[in-house]
Write an enzyme that holds these catalytic residues in place. Sequence first.
Site, PDB file in Angstrom:
ATOM      1  N   GLU A  50       3.211  -2.946  -4.677  1.00 43.79           N
ATOM      2  CA  GLU A  50       4.178  -3.361  -3.653  1.00 43.79           C
ATOM      3  C   GLU A  50       4.080  -4.799  -3.148  1.00 43.79           C
ATOM      4  O   GLU A  50       4.044  -5.027  -1.944  1.00 43.79           O
ATOM      5  CB  GLU A  50       4.109  -2.394  -2.450  1.00 43.79           C
ATOM      6  CG  GLU A  50       4.489  -0.982  -2.786  1.00 43.79           C
ATOM      7  CD  GLU A  50       4.586  -0.027  -1.592  1.00 43.79           C
ATOM      8  OE1 GLU A  50       5.175   1.053  -1.762  1.00 43.79           O
ATOM      9  OE2 GLU A  50       4.076  -0.359  -0.488  1.00 43.79           O
ATOM     10  N   GLU A  83       5.313   6.664  -6.421  1.00 41.22           N
ATOM     11  CA  GLU A  83       5.124   7.283  -5.110  1.00 41.22           C
ATOM     12  C   GLU A  83       6.423   7.947  -4.680  1.00 41.22           C
ATOM     13  O   GLU A  83       7.498   7.358  -4.802  1.00 41.22           O
ATOM     14  CB  GLU A  83       4.736   6.245  -4.045  1.00 41.22           C
ATOM     15  CG  GLU A  83       3.406   5.543  -4.283  1.00 41.22           C
ATOM     16  CD  GLU A  83       3.026   4.594  -3.139  1.00 41.22           C
ATOM     17  OE1 GLU A  83       3.602   4.733  -2.028  1.00 41.22           O
ATOM     18  OE2 GLU A  83       2.162   3.722  -3.357  1.00 41.22           O
TER      19      GLU A  83
END
Length: 390
Positions: A184, A285
């Site tokens: 991320e 995720e």
Amino acid sequence: SKLNNLETIRGVNIGGVFLIEPFIKPSLFDQFLSMNQADRPVDEWTFTAVLGKEEARKQLEDHWDTFVTKDDLETLAQNGINWIRIPIGYWAFNLTSDEPFVDGQIPYVERILQWSRDIGLKVELDLHGAPGSQNGYDNSGRRGTPEWLLSRKNVDRTLDALTKMTKLAAQWDDVVYGIQILNEPSRWKWAVSDILSFYNEAYDLVHGIAPDTYFMIHDTFLSPNDWPSLISANWSNALMDTHIYQMFDDYMVTLSESSHIEMVKTMAENITKFDRTQFGVVVGEFSAATHDCTKYINGFGRGSRWDGSIEGIDRPHCPLESCSCTGDYGGNYTEFSDHYKRFLKRYVDAQLQIYDQEIAGWFYWNFRTESAPEWDYLLGVEQGWIPKFP
């Protein structure tokens, strides 16, 4: 190549172990509730700073030793899980004396690699936090203003950590099948072209040490139509990682149950297209959650959009008449209604129908939590809202 003819990736994250997050294990942070709010730790950086090296090491070693067990991994495998993703902060590999973090994670990581070898699980190692923080989230190890690409020194330290992580992968070549070079990095903070140039440097490094391992990049929260700007034509064995959540914005938390299920299809549309036309995609995720009531999900000491208690909003944001973080939206699954449990199952099924059938695979976040039922894979399987795979 060991990557030939692999089956669909069915994975679970071993999150909150080597990089602690308040929402995964609130008890680590609740010890600070008697402090003034301004002085309380909110992430691993401040957790270690407030406790000091010795006490932090004592508490963290106990946590590393107990939070994930061989028994957990055996249960995962029995339920049809074939991969795990292990998030690790850079400080496990590259710690400087002026930083409060403690190291010593690697023997515990290797214990998990050994268990995985014994059980037959494949592993993705994931560099989850970079020096300076790549996104400013607590899950990078340091909440606040991201400073990662502000200095070449940070980039060099990231690449050093990545070198060491890749060498670890090479030592466990029969177990580690994927390396995520960075979790991320934020496109809101860094130019995509700067992130790509880091990705290219990381590719040369990883490919030089472990060429027969998936090179995994995160999509930086770009929409799938823009993913081509993050990739290079000369990469081989690459996978795109995208994270799909429906509760971290003011609009999504107001959706009805059926709208959440529709939104699964909408959000996945262009992802399946990229998987077909460029290279494989994993949803690295996702969870069963559609609200942000979960204790500390928005950060230690922060409230929720749902009940209006988070800073910066003037009213509750939820699809119901009354927006309270109790019952179905509380942290105690024994209070869930049958209707809500059926919805959780429909929502997870809708996601897996796509992530399991139409792309390279998926990793549920997370393997377990202390008090966040919709984020707890082991609990969800036990309670029946997450399916087992044959």
